[in-house]
Design a protein around this motif. Sequence first.
Motif, PDB file in Angstrom:
ATOM      1  N   PRO A   1      12.377  32.013  16.052  1.00  0.00           N
ATOM      2  CA  PRO A   1      12.047  32.254  14.651  1.00  0.00           C
ATOM      3  C   PRO A   1      11.437  30.992  14.047  1.00  0.00           C
ATOM      4  CG  PRO A   1      14.410  31.972  14.914  1.00  0.00           C
ATOM      5  CD  PRO A   1      13.826  31.958  16.278  1.00  0.00           C
ATOM      6  N   ASP A   2      10.800  31.177  12.936  1.00  0.00           N
ATOM      7  CA  ASP A   2      10.185  30.054  12.249  1.00  0.00           C
ATOM      8  C   ASP A   2      11.241  29.064  11.780  1.00  0.00           C
ATOM      9  OD1 ASP A   2       7.928  28.837  10.643  1.00  0.00           O
ATOM     10  OD2 ASP A   2       9.399  29.299   9.070  1.00  0.00           O
TER      11      ASP A   2
ATOM     12  N   GLU B   1      11.367  26.858   9.324  1.00  0.00           N
ATOM     13  CA  GLU B   1      11.692  26.832   7.886  1.00  0.00           C
ATOM     14  C   GLU B   1      12.610  28.003   7.550  1.00  0.00           C
ATOM     15  OE1 GLU B   1       9.159  24.787   5.526  1.00  0.00           O
ATOM     16  OE2 GLU B   1       9.413  23.815   7.477  1.00  0.00           O
ATOM     17  N   HIS B   2      12.283  29.120   8.161  1.00  0.00           N
ATOM     18  CA  HIS B   2      13.065  30.327   7.930  1.00  0.00           C
ATOM     19  C   HIS B   2      14.514  30.104   8.379  1.00  0.00           C
ATOM     20  CE1 HIS B   2      13.937  34.507   7.449  1.00  0.00           C
ATOM     21  NE2 HIS B   2      14.048  34.753   8.745  1.00  0.00           N
TER      22      HIS B   2
ATOM     23  N   HIS C   1      18.045  30.002   6.283  1.00  0.00           N
ATOM     24  CA  HIS C   1      19.225  30.776   6.688  1.00  0.00           C
ATOM     25  C   HIS C   1      20.460  29.877   6.747  1.00  0.00           C
ATOM     26  CE1 HIS C   1      21.505  33.873   8.806  1.00  0.00           C
ATOM     27  NE2 HIS C   1      21.769  33.012   9.765  1.00  0.00           N
TER      28      HIS C   1
END
Lengths: 339, 339, 339, 339
Positions: free
Chosen positions: B255-256, B258-259, B263
Amino acid sequence: MRGYRKPTVSIIGASGYSGAELTGILMRHPSVKLEKLYAHSQAGKNVSDLYPALNNSMTYAPFDGSMDSDICFLALPHGQALELVPALRDAGKMVIDLSGDFRIKNPAEHLEYYKNRKPDGAWMTYAMPELFYDRIAASRAVSNPGCYATSIILGLAPLLCRPMDTFTVAAVNCTAISGISGAGRSGKTELSYAEMNDNVRAYKVGLHQHTPEIMQALGSSVSSPGFDFMFTPMIAPLTRGIYTVLNVRFEDNAPDCEHVTGHFRDFYASAPFVRMRDRVPEVRDVTYTNFCDINIAGAGNGKDLVIVTAIDNLVKGAAGQAVQNMNIMLGYDQALGIA
Amino acid sequence: MRGYRKPTVSIIGASGYSGAELTGILMRHPSVKLEKLYAHSQAGKNVSDLYPALNNSMTYAPFDGSMDSDICFLALPHGQALELVPALRDAGKMVIDLSGDFRIKNPAEHLEYYKNRKPDGAWMTYAMPELFYDRIAASRAVSNPGCYATSIILGLAPLLCRPMDTFTVAAVNCTAISGISGAGRSGKTELSYAEMNDNVRAYKVGLHQHTPEIMQALGSSVSSPGFDFMFTPMIAPLTRGIYTVLNVRFEDNAPDCEHVTGHFRDFYASAPFVRMRDRVPEVRDVTYTNFCDINIAGAGNGKDLVIVTAIDNLVKGAAGQAVQNMNIMLGYDQALGIA
Amino acid sequence: MRGYRKPTVSIIGASGYSGAELTGILMRHPSVKLEKLYAHSQAGKNVSDLYPALNNSMTYAPFDGSMDSDICFLALPHGQALELVPALRDAGKMVIDLSGDFRIKNPAEHLEYYKNRKPDGAWMTYAMPELFYDRIAASRAVSNPGCYATSIILGLAPLLCRPMDTFTVAAVNCTAISGISGAGRSGKTELSYAEMNDNVRAYKVGLHQHTPEIMQALGSSVSSPGFDFMFTPMIAPLTRGIYTVLNVRFEDNAPDCEHVTGHFRDFYASAPFVRMRDRVPEVRDVTYTNFCDINIAGAGNGKDLVIVTAIDNLVKGAAGQAVQNMNIMLGYDQALGIA
Amino acid sequence: MRGYRKPTVSIIGASGYSGAELTGILMRHPSVKLEKLYAHSQAGKNVSDLYPALNNSMTYAPFDGSMDSDICFLALPHGQALELVPALRDAGKMVIDLSGDFRIKNPAEHLEYYKNRKPDGAWMTYAMPELFYDRIAASRAVSNPGCYATSIILGLAPLLCRPMDTFTVAAVNCTAISGISGAGRSGKTELSYAEMNDNVRAYKVGLHQHTPEIMQALGSSVSSPGFDFMFTPMIAPLTRGIYTVLNVRFEDNAPDCEHVTGHFRDFYASAPFVRMRDRVPEVRDVTYTNFCDINIAGAGNGKDLVIVTAIDNLVKGAAGQAVQNMNIMLGYDQALGIA
């Protein structure tokens, strides 16, 4: 040996840590004569001003382009050897370059990782003696491996360059701790004693310029790797040493640890500076030596092996390996004057 | 506050490094009263004989089984709390145990990793406040997490305990560097200054007793792990700190970054001691604090994330977290007297 | 050299730090053959188990009293050489003892400082090559100076053993910092990394067993000293090295600093391992070398000189000086195999 | 406390090591409010960028000459406070200057040792609380002692400022070891980790700018000292701490060591931060505290006493003592917020 004259040697970039280590080894080398030490910013100073422990009274001179010595070591910051090396080679000198300038074949990869453009063909024999002995012996100019790369390549080459049976490496997760001398003789605040004592710091997380060099040496490449490779370098409060932990994941089950150790012993049978160890090595086992110590351990999960390697970044990771390469190029015993 | 009496606290095993750190925090804690310090081998000595910096004139006493204090911290070597804790609990004491004796639910796993047999049911709430706050608040006796485990669990929990969307963790490769105080106040030759200065050493390669604790806290287990987990601990020349590098491999693409960082921020929104950092943390960022600093970086390959965490092994990895748990159990602000 | 057999050498007490340093020097020495390594507690182990950097596969054996080698180094804890040396000497061996057992002539002083009684006559040539070269050359058994004593005596001898003109030394105030290897290969808690990192500790304040040795070498004595002498030793967080500051107070005005430096240069004209320095030395200037670096500075008050010396405690302070003495006893160049 | 407003505090030069230590103490101080942090080269950065362990989100601002706070600490390099302090004082601010600019009364001595000329009268109360409490309490602007000076003055003051009976100090020979943070947050090559690890270095041998400050505080002077004073400072590989050995020579016989210790206890009876110790202190006994630990030992010769002191250079040697002075100036308990 009447009529025999020892080959003469100079070091360009002699005042940094790798240059000083080269000075120490070469001044004691029985079969070459250390002739000149070139250093730009320290020109005019005596070796003993900077490194009294070497007990050497030679004076650093600025390099003006003319080279009398037969053999030339370059221990310059990355980028500065790009123009010097071709000129020295054209002048018939034997050249061993310790920078990263000529390590990577692929110019696009070089540009991406070193941030400087270099001409096509600006590549020299990648002088890892344990892998490319014959090529080195046949070369007049070679590129000395990086310190991290040395510690990682030696820990993986037997698995990747001479694959075992049906086992295939799926992924390598690598973390390595470097002594602070690896950052060079420097006045950066973040490398000061007060900042680095009792400290550990990872850097270049997710991207390190040694990666393409490692992949290339292992017969792979960054753009189409044969296995997944992750590398995180760290500095910790020690002066010398690189300590590398390689978690190797296999496609199916991991091969037996003893079996792999035997395979490594075979692979390195004629390598005087690689030692397969029965226990996990420590940095101090190899400090001030040209050894690379390797231990292989199984993991409880049956899928991974943990390979730990230790070298002295300034010796096997720089000056010692460079002299080892010189010995090979001169037809000497590769350990002459190093062991 | 008329009629109010501060709860009283004792420490059993007060003379080791964790015990001394507990002493320092508890003697300055505004809402408990440090009453007694128990230590077997140092009995009769004054705190100031061993730890003058604490400026505490209490005397270590041998523990004879009778406990007057309301709250009891145990900072004993593994194995020694097994019998003490039930007795203290039965006597109505609030107990926080810093050893590994009550961390692992599964007795077979405990036996394998700790080499001592323990009765069924010898398990207590695993007191990681960022994961099990409510359980801790409802407990009278808890087991304080290990130092390595703390640094690893906090770096993985948001991914594994509250999975993101469609991303699945396939493998975690972990290396962690511990300060030497992690080995306790000790006279072992291999921990002497002359041996550990300028040195790094991996140990328990392929098998570490913190692994089942980590898997269990993350909702998995050693016997049937939901993801592959490799962990190699090392000691390096620093007194305090744990520095952990987690290479997280995902089933498909990572996953990214930053994402994932977002989280993590959500997950730790009410955790006062976890700090999501924009740059890679260093050990000195957290030394002498109860913080766990976390940074998440993407990898060039698009398949991995590199999560780096840093804690002080004696604070968030031991005494600080233990007092944080005490605060929760007493209904205080969890940061009281620690920040 | 037909028919020539290199002298053979053994080390008794080979597994400690001085013994290991001796092993390293002697295994590379061009004109002796290292034959046997004796060590009690480590008997049966390989050198490479304890000191992998030496890359030596010899095995430590328990010493059973029989000695085949021509030359014998003893690197034992104080007290253990007292009976061994006479037996070895009687058996015709050349003996170099690194302990304090035979350094002090006066048995009463020995008893006071070393706390063990020794027979009259238990004294051997005090083997400080820069002072007693001829006596050493004529000896079959010598006592190697202590590490602190070496650093202090070399900094004072030119002033006290060959006094200058009309200047008279009134008092010497000495503080010295030792690397922690000076305490030996040890498992004491107070020498552990966690205790000594970021720490400094003076010890034996007001009384150190090297004092009588120093006074005796300088032609004075503890009981009727020719000048006042104060010595405070300290340990600091470094592995190797002794750094000594000597405040020398003169009866009247201090002599000119340049003049004194010239006097020192004359005194040490034939001493290959003493270097008079133009700037204050640092420990790292001499680490891993047999050099003693000395600098002399004037004080603003016109009455004192400040003499700073630096040595490596394991080399010039122990093993290097011992081999230097062996070279002298064998009629070799005193620097053979050391420089 | 209705209507009461805590005094506000600013730090000029907040981004160096002393400034950061001040920040840490003042942000936790119960009875002042830390308002502004000024720093020139780091302006715009957040405290947490440089010192994450402080967990402080304030931003460094450039100092533009206007000061809103009631109290002002200056932690600037020597020379930079000379003009700032008078302006702040004229604006009615309470000022505590940590530099050397206002420590020395005699302008000629200041010029000689600090190499900058300062106006007559550029002197402020020398704020050593153990000696000049009343003067500090009556001052609006004070000069905080130097770190070396603090460790030396506290070890000598009872002997020199309140002489005992018939005993007269003839000479003091002092060596002191400083942690490397004493050189400030710096990027000098000679302070880099690779240069200072395993190293010790004396500097300013024969002349140190703290000497006139020490003499002045002890009621003496450099030009006509009441006793001979020699001082040699050294740096060693530790981050914090000053360890000072004072060899005190008396005119006739040295007084009894117990007697002198008693005299010191009396002298420091109301000094909460001086601890007379029964054994020789270590640096770690005082690290991160405002204590000055002192031990007094007799010497075998009957003529000298050896006084050893230990402080944390950034706390009692700088920020801690500065806050102690602020407390005194504000009429608070002098230990408030420090202990």
